[in-house]
Design an enzyme around this catalytic site. Structure first.
Site, PDB file in Angstrom:
ATOM      1  N   GLU A  92       0.831  -1.219   0.000  1.00  0.00           N
ATOM      2  CA  GLU A  92       0.000   0.000   0.000  1.00  0.00           C
ATOM      3  C   GLU A  92       0.856   1.255   0.000  1.00  0.00           C
ATOM      4  OE1 GLU A  92      -2.989   0.010  -0.640  1.00  0.00           O
ATOM      5  OE2 GLU A  92      -3.401  -2.103  -0.270  1.00  0.00           O
TER       6      GLU A  92
HETATM    7  C1  LIG Z   1       3.285  -9.818   0.480  1.00  0.00           C
HETATM    8  C2  LIG Z   1       2.905  -8.756  -0.496  1.00  0.00           C
HETATM    9  C3  LIG Z   1       1.578  -8.501  -0.751  1.00  0.00           C
HETATM   10  C4  LIG Z   1       1.219  -7.547  -1.701  1.00  0.00           C
HETATM   11  N1  LIG Z   1      -0.092  -7.363  -2.028  1.00  0.00           N
HETATM   12  C5  LIG Z   1      -0.411  -6.606  -3.104  1.00  0.00           C
HETATM   13  C6  LIG Z   1      -1.735  -6.583  -3.619  1.00  0.00           C
HETATM   14  O1  LIG Z   1      -2.653  -7.200  -3.072  1.00  0.00           O
HETATM   15  N2  LIG Z   1      -1.979  -5.878  -4.751  1.00  0.00           N
HETATM   16  C7  LIG Z   1      -1.009  -5.174  -5.401  1.00  0.00           C
HETATM   17  O2  LIG Z   1      -1.292  -4.574  -6.423  1.00  0.00           O
HETATM   18  N3  LIG Z   1       0.266  -5.156  -4.915  1.00  0.00           N
HETATM   19  C8  LIG Z   1       0.585  -5.852  -3.804  1.00  0.00           C
HETATM   20  N4  LIG Z   1       1.869  -5.879  -3.324  1.00  0.00           N
HETATM   21  C9  LIG Z   1       2.867  -5.052  -3.970  1.00  0.00           C
HETATM   22  C10 LIG Z   1       3.320  -3.876  -3.103  1.00  0.00           C
HETATM   23  O3  LIG Z   1       2.307  -2.922  -3.006  1.00  0.00           O
HETATM   24  C11 LIG Z   1       4.618  -3.318  -3.732  1.00  0.00           C
HETATM   25  O4  LIG Z   1       5.621  -4.291  -3.513  1.00  0.00           O
HETATM   26  C12 LIG Z   1       5.012  -1.986  -3.147  1.00  0.00           C
HETATM   27  O5  LIG Z   1       4.098  -1.002  -3.538  1.00  0.00           O
HETATM   28  C13 LIG Z   1       6.403  -1.542  -3.565  1.00  0.00           C
HETATM   29  O6  LIG Z   1       6.640  -1.736  -4.930  1.00  0.00           O
HETATM   30  P1  LIG Z   1       7.961  -2.531  -5.369  1.00  0.00           P
HETATM   31  O7  LIG Z   1       8.034  -3.764  -4.569  1.00  0.00           O
HETATM   32  O8  LIG Z   1       7.962  -2.682  -6.835  1.00  0.00           O
HETATM   33  O9  LIG Z   1       9.146  -1.598  -4.929  1.00  0.00           O
HETATM   34  P2  LIG Z   1       9.760  -0.379  -5.778  1.00  0.00           P
HETATM   35  O10 LIG Z   1       8.687   0.518  -6.247  1.00  0.00           O
HETATM   36  O11 LIG Z   1      10.704  -0.919  -6.795  1.00  0.00           O
HETATM   37  O12 LIG Z   1      10.573   0.404  -4.660  1.00  0.00           O
HETATM   38  C14 LIG Z   1      11.866  -0.031  -4.195  1.00  0.00           C
HETATM   39  C15 LIG Z   1      12.368   0.986  -3.161  1.00  0.00           C
HETATM   40  O13 LIG Z   1      12.506   2.272  -3.801  1.00  0.00           O
HETATM   41  C16 LIG Z   1      11.793   3.250  -3.058  1.00  0.00           C
HETATM   42  N5  LIG Z   1      11.268   4.251  -3.990  1.00  0.00           N
HETATM   43  C17 LIG Z   1      10.686   4.080  -5.191  1.00  0.00           C
HETATM   44  N6  LIG Z   1      10.351   5.254  -5.721  1.00  0.00           N
HETATM   45  C18 LIG Z   1      10.704   6.207  -4.834  1.00  0.00           C
HETATM   46  C19 LIG Z   1      10.633   7.625  -4.794  1.00  0.00           C
HETATM   47  N7  LIG Z   1      10.110   8.347  -5.797  1.00  0.00           N
HETATM   48  N8  LIG Z   1      11.103   8.263  -3.704  1.00  0.00           N
HETATM   49  C20 LIG Z   1      11.627   7.598  -2.677  1.00  0.00           C
HETATM   50  N9  LIG Z   1      11.728   6.247  -2.646  1.00  0.00           N
HETATM   51  C21 LIG Z   1      11.285   5.564  -3.723  1.00  0.00           C
HETATM   52  C22 LIG Z   1      10.702   2.494  -2.329  1.00  0.00           C
HETATM   53  O14 LIG Z   1      10.259   3.196  -1.169  1.00  0.00           O
HETATM   54  C23 LIG Z   1      11.419   1.206  -1.996  1.00  0.00           C
HETATM   55  O15 LIG Z   1      12.159   1.388  -0.818  1.00  0.00           O
HETATM   56  C24 LIG Z   1       2.235  -6.797  -2.346  1.00  0.00           C
HETATM   57  C25 LIG Z   1       3.578  -7.026  -2.049  1.00  0.00           C
HETATM   58  C26 LIG Z   1       3.927  -8.008  -1.160  1.00  0.00           C
HETATM   59  C27 LIG Z   1       5.386  -8.276  -0.920  1.00  0.00           C
END
Ligand SMILES: Cc1cc2nc3c(=O)[nH]c(=O)nc-3n(C[C@H](O)[C@H](O)[C@H](O)COP(=O)(O)OP(=O)(O)OC[C@H]3O[C@@H](n4cnc5c(N)ncnc54)[C@H](O)[C@@H]3O)c2cc1C
Length: 583
Positions: free
Chosen positions: A432
């Site tokens: 989220e």
């Molecule tokens: C167990 C689990 C359940 C989930 N459930 C759902 C679900 O039901 N539906 C769904 O759609 N998704 C779901 N997700 C996905 C989850 O919402 C995403 O993993 C999360 O939003 C982060 O995206 P990412 O993993 O691609 O990280 P990334 O976006 O690649 O981010 C990597 C790092 O970079 C940082 N970062 C990125 N951009 C910026 C910025 N502009 N400024 C500062 N920091 C930044 C982030 O804070 C993070 O620390 C789930 C994930 C998990 C692991």
């Protein structure tokens, strides 16, 4: 371990005065203190008898075979009882079979269930978000088709945003939606990390999927929302499949799925290209629910730690033996163990007051007829949502970690069951929207974006609480007024610096969020102290005043460290020799 109903009731009735709140909204004919307490009691019975006993076993996880996910033993049966109890429709619209209770009832249910079993609670939790989005943005035909079954709980819901290359940046999503001759769409693409994406607990799963139509503009402006059921109306299986379930750090009982859509039948929700706006309906509610997960699981960990601290005998008290007949004293007598436990409690109870205050704001925005009140509540709600999400998950995680510390080495051993709380909670800081993304939202949109109007709205409440504290808690009153002034100055300075260098916003954001969060919790701890001092049960009330004093003396000073960090500016992050970042 169970939720402490007396503490929840204390926040609802003594600190936040729900009776007056509902009376002001004209809801007191429908809901009263007895009904709130009765629902809480029933939820508590359900959670302690059905959910808590299957929490540890659920840690063994889900299995996937031939595209079918099997949830851990007992999950399906508990869900059947949840449906039979009518819990799924508690806050739903009566015309679709819901019971029409105000939003706070949903938060209470979520908290109580989550303290017992977070992984299980996510299944109905996802449905609630799906229901909210369809109720607000779906067509009458879609509402009639999906809401009744979602509100009985026969069907569950999901939110499908994330793709392998599109996480925080949902605008990068590539899932396609092509129009079909009958006006529906065909959805193709791969979504990952979809919570409750496939399982064996309900007859159908209603996926809300973000996708882009062929001529959609790039980025978030080209995202549309589709409702894509696992089974179509005629009972045929839709063209989507669970390709994989993730091996994870925690919440093993909740299936985290890769979903492959291959020309699946989808139905447009609202208008094309407005999907992000619709998804925010779901995400804002979900962000609060995730903040609540933070403190709910922290509560379960605290329950175990406080019990253990009273039983475990190690070393003598510094001020002389407390149990001379025993070989050692209970670890509860040691100042550092007390620090750990009080930190947990300050986080949990201050956080609970924040979440229920925000729940009141949600209710005001949806029920008041007074336009100005509506606007003020919305400003505060927007401002407090990223704070509640990020702060309560970060501090909830800290709190659960302290429970492991109280157990010493035994906390690290699976058998004691406290390490599961830490593993389960870790995800709340990520999904989220990560803490970093919440912080950007807070500084960029919710503070600078509206010239500090949200901060001002909450600030009025802060000053009113300071005035109330003048008589008996003058030390809190002074601190709150100073914080109010400093918070405004810090906010203005970030705005001024951002005009010279946009990186200043990102550089200040997480520290600003924590600063704001500790200031917000100070307001609620002052309110808790006021309610504690008035409480009929003097012993209970004075324990709340003691925790408030602990918060102001030992936790609030953290805000000053965040202030100094954010005021140090962007250069120490952005003008750093690149070698500092290479391994
Ligand atoms: C167990 C689990 C359940 C989930 N459930 C759902 C679900 O039901 N539906 C769904 O759609 N998704 C779901 N997700 C996905 C989850 O919402 C995403 O993993 C999360 O939003 C982060 O995206 P990412 O993993 O691609 O990280 P990334 O976006 O690649 O981010 C990597 C790092 O970079 C940082 N970062 C990125 N951009 C910026 C910025 N502009 N400024 C500062 N920091 C930044 C982030 O804070 C993070 O620390 C789930 C994930 C998990 C692991």
């Amino acid at each position: 371990m169970s939720s402490p109903l007396n503490d929840i009731q204390f926040i609802l009735h003594d600190v936040l005065d729900y009776r007056s709140h509902y009376a002001a909204l004209g809801l007191d004919n429908t809901v009263d203190r007895d009904l709130l307490n009765m629902i809480m009691d029933e939820a508590h019975k359900f959670a302690s008898s059905e959910l808590q006993p299957i929490n540890a076993a659920g840690d063994a996880g889900c299995t996937l075979q031939d595209g079918q996910v099997t949830t851990p033993p007992g999950f399906k049966e508990a869900y059947r009882k949840y449906i039979e109890g009518g819990w799924a429709g508690l806050c739903g619209e009566p015309r679709f079979g819901g019971q029409g209770m105000p939003e706070t009832f949903g938060f209470l249910l979520e908290e109580i269930c989550c303290t017992a079993n977070m992984a299980w609670t996510m299944y109905p939790g996802l449905s609630r978000g799906c229901i909210a989005a369809l109720a607000e943005h779906g067509s009458e035909e879609q509402k009639a088709r999906f809401l009744p079954k979602l509100l009985t709980g026969e069907w569950t819901g999901t939110m499908c945003l994330t793709e392998p290359h599109a996480g925080s940046d949902v605008g990068l999503a590539r899932t396609r939606a092509e129009t079909a001759a009958d006006g529906s769409y065909r959805i193709s693409g791969t979504k990952i990390f979809i919570s409750a994406g496939e399982h064996d607990m309900s007859d159908n799963i209603v996926h809300l999927v973000l996708a882009r139509t062929p001529d959609a503009p790039a980025g978030t402006r080209g995202i549309s929302m589709f409702v894509v059921p696992k089974f179509n109306d005629d009972g045929s299986r839709n063209a989507l499949a669970c390709g994989n379930i993730e091996e994870k750090m925690g919440i093993h009982g909740n299936a985290t799925c890769e979903l492959v859509f291959d020309q699946a039948v989808g139905h447009l929700v609202g208008e094309e290209n407005k999907g992000m706006r619709y998804m925010f309906t779901m995400m804002n509610a979900a962000r609060l629910a995730v903040g609540l997960q933070g403190i709910s699981v922290a509560q379960a960990a605290f329950n175990r730690a406080s019990e253990y601290a009273g039983e475990r005998l190690q070393m003598r008290s510094l001020s002389g033996p407390k149990l001379p007949d025993q070989p050692a004293d209970p670890i509860l007598c040691h100042p550092d163990v007390r620090r750990l436990l009080l930190t947990q409690r300050a986080i949990i109870e201050g956080g609970r007051a924040l979440v229920y205050y925000v729940a009141q704001l949600v209710e005001i925005t949806s029920h008041t007829t007074d336009e100005q009140q509506q606007q003020q509540a919305q400003l505060q709600l927007d401002f407090l949502t990223p704070i509640a999400k990020a702060l309560l998950t970060e501090l909830g995680f800290e709190s659960a970690n302290h429970a492991v510390q109280v157990f010493g080495g035994h906390g690290f051993i699976r058998e004691t069951g406290v390490e599961q709380f830490v593993r389960d909670l870790r995800i709340t800081l990520l999904y989220e929207g990560t803490t970093g993304i919440q912080a950007l939202d807070l500084v960029g949109r919710k503070m600078l974006g509206n010239q500090g109007a949200g901060l001002q709205a909450f600030g009025q409440m802060m000053l009113a609480v300071a005035d109330e504290c003048d008589a008996d808690f003058a030390e809190f009153a002074g601190t709150l007024r100073q914080l109010h002034q400093d918070w405004g100055e810090i906010s203005m300075n970030i705005g001024a610096k951002a005009m010279q260098d946009p990186e200043e916003v990102g550089a200040a954001s997480v520290d600003y969020l924590f600063y704001s969060g500790y200031a917000v919790l100070a307001v609620f701890w002052a309110k808790i102290a006021l309610a504690g001092a008035r409480h009929d049960n003097a012993e209970y009330g004075s324990s709340k005043v003691d925790i408030a004093r602990f918060y102001f003396a030992r936790m609030l000073p953290r805000a000053e460290a965040h202030r100094q960090a954010l005021e140090s500016g962007a250069a120490n992050l952005m003008q750093v020799n690149g070698l500092a970042f290479s391994a």
